[in-house]
Design a protein around this motif. Structure first.
Motif, PDB file in Angstrom:
ATOM      1  N   VAL A  96     -16.312  10.333   9.004  1.00 54.59           N
ATOM      2  CA  VAL A  96     -14.893  10.485   9.337  1.00 54.59           C
ATOM      3  C   VAL A  96     -14.320   9.079   9.447  1.00 54.59           C
ATOM      4  CG1 VAL A  96     -13.224  11.528  10.897  1.00 54.59           C
ATOM      5  CG2 VAL A  96     -15.499  12.522  10.687  1.00 54.59           C
ATOM      6  N   SER A  97     -13.427   8.719   8.531  1.00 52.69           N
ATOM      7  CA  SER A  97     -12.989   7.326   8.469  1.00 52.69           C
ATOM      8  C   SER A  97     -11.565   7.199   7.951  1.00 52.69           C
ATOM      9  CB  SER A  97     -13.941   6.540   7.556  1.00 52.69           C
ATOM     10  OG  SER A  97     -13.531   5.202   7.423  1.00 52.69           O
ATOM     11  N   MET A  98     -10.952   6.047   8.248  1.00 49.01           N
ATOM     12  CA  MET A  98      -9.627   5.741   7.719  1.00 49.01           C
ATOM     13  C   MET A  98      -9.711   5.055   6.358  1.00 49.01           C
ATOM     14  SD  MET A  98      -7.232   6.904   9.583  1.00 49.01           S
ATOM     15  CE  MET A  98      -5.845   6.015   8.867  1.00 49.01           C
ATOM     16  N   HIS A  99     -10.920   4.712   5.917  1.00 50.14           N
ATOM     17  CA  HIS A  99     -11.082   4.040   4.628  1.00 50.14           C
ATOM     18  C   HIS A  99     -10.624   4.944   3.482  1.00 50.14           C
ATOM     19  CE1 HIS A  99     -13.036   0.326   5.760  1.00 50.14           C
ATOM     20  NE2 HIS A  99     -13.884   0.972   6.527  1.00 50.14           N
ATOM     21  N   ASP A 100     -10.251   4.313   2.382  1.00 55.72           N
ATOM     22  CA  ASP A 100      -9.769   5.024   1.204  1.00 55.72           C
ATOM     23  C   ASP A 100     -10.849   5.960   0.660  1.00 55.72           C
ATOM     24  OD1 ASP A 100      -8.708   5.886  -1.175  1.00 55.72           O
ATOM     25  OD2 ASP A 100      -8.159   3.900  -1.897  1.00 55.72           O
ATOM     26  N   GLU A 101     -10.526   7.238   0.612  1.00 59.45           N
ATOM     27  CA  GLU A 101     -11.485   8.241   0.148  1.00 59.45           C
ATOM     28  C   GLU A 101     -11.931   7.990  -1.287  1.00 59.45           C
ATOM     29  OE1 GLU A 101     -11.658  13.099   0.230  1.00 59.45           O
ATOM     30  OE2 GLU A 101      -9.868  12.145  -0.597  1.00 59.45           O
ATOM     31  N   THR A 102     -11.009   7.545  -2.144  1.00 55.80           N
ATOM     32  CA  THR A 102     -11.364   7.350  -3.551  1.00 55.80           C
ATOM     33  C   THR A 102     -12.385   6.232  -3.731  1.00 55.80           C
ATOM     34  OG1 THR A 102      -9.505   5.823  -3.912  1.00 55.80           O
ATOM     35  CG2 THR A 102      -9.112   8.159  -4.330  1.00 55.80           C
ATOM     36  N   LEU A 103     -12.454   5.324  -2.766  1.00 54.93           N
ATOM     37  CA  LEU A 103     -13.398   4.217  -2.854  1.00 54.93           C
ATOM     38  C   LEU A 103     -14.702   4.510  -2.127  1.00 54.93           C
ATOM     39  CD1 LEU A 103     -13.925   1.315  -3.802  1.00 54.93           C
ATOM     40  CD2 LEU A 103     -12.853   0.515  -1.691  1.00 54.93           C
ATOM     41  N   TYR A 104     -14.623   5.275  -1.036  1.00 51.21           N
ATOM     42  CA  TYR A 104     -15.800   5.429  -0.181  1.00 51.21           C
ATOM     43  C   TYR A 104     -16.489   6.792  -0.246  1.00 51.21           C
ATOM     44  CZ  TYR A 104     -15.292   0.919   2.072  1.00 51.21           C
ATOM     45  OH  TYR A 104     -15.260  -0.427   2.311  1.00 51.21           O
TER      46      TYR A 104
END
Length: 231
Positions: A96-104
């Motif tokens: 569960v993260s704020m990082h960009d889904e398309t990258l991570y």
């Protein structure tokens, strides 16, 4: 005349799935804890914001699932995900993260996670994701599933990976920290590596991103970090 009896099943007789939370923000952990304990079929197995303590605590708690944030002050969430998968292969991991889904999203799946949820999603989506993963499925947003499927079947016109996508997990981590303004020595101390090793990563980054020198690398990294944060 026969009678029909109905048996009441107390919530206490349900088999509860145990959830362990790893996030370095106490307020976020408290929110997850309340959300989990409000579910009749779930219970909180434990929580921590310290990556170094997480493995030992998971070993003792033996949870069914770990909720894991990627951004941890005391370690790297992606590396921790790999370690959890290696040491506790039966434990599910939902990032569960704020990082960009398309990258991570693909990176966390390769690291052994069972799903990815953006923190911006509503809490009902998080619970939905937890239940899907506990049920033996992988969880990604519909947008990300479509993206991965399109790439897998080689649809014409689909854009290939960007140069950033081709970085290794560690290279991406170093790149992010360069973009956050950290020096080579600071990055080395933060990652528990030598400055010489970080310099090697910097050289790899320049080659993979086709950048002429360290100034271009820093400028590119700072721009990328600011763009991702919406600044």
């Amino acid at each position: 005349m026969s009678t029909i009896s109905s048996e009441y099943v107390s919530p206490s007789t349900l088999t509860r799935k145990s959830i362990f939370v790893i996030d370095d923000h106490p307020v976020v952990r408290d929110g997850y804890a309340r959300l989990i304990t409000n579910q009749a079929d779930m219970e909180l197995a434990g929580e921590t914001g310290d990556a170094a303590q997480a493995i030992e605590m998971i070993g003792k708690a033996k949870p069914d699932l770990v909720l894991l944030d990627l951004s941890l002050k005391s370690g790297n969430g992606l590396e921790l995900c790999k370690e959890i998968n290696t040491k506790f292969p039966d434990v599910k991991v939902l990032v569960v993260s704020m990082h960009d889904e398309t990258l991570y999203a693909e990176r966390v799946l390769r690291a052994g996670a069972d799903g990815y949820v953006n923190k911006a999603e509503a809490t009902r989506k998080l619970i939905e994701a937890v239940r899907e993963v506990l049920g033996g499925k992988y969880y990604l947003s519909p947008r990300m599933r479509e993206r991965m499927l399109t790439r897998a079947i080689g649809v014409d016109g689909f854009e290939d990976h960007s140069p950033i996508d081709r970085l290794s997990d560690r290279e991406l981590e170093v790149f992010e920290q360069i973009g956050s303004g950290m020096t080579t020595r600071e990055i080395a101390a933060n990652l528990g590596l030598s400055p010489k090793t970080i310099e090697s990563y910097r050289e790899n980054l320049k080659a993979k991103l086709n950048l002429a020198n360290s100034t271009e690398l820093t400028r590119h990294a700072v721009h990328w970090v600011l763009e991702r944060s919406g600044t």
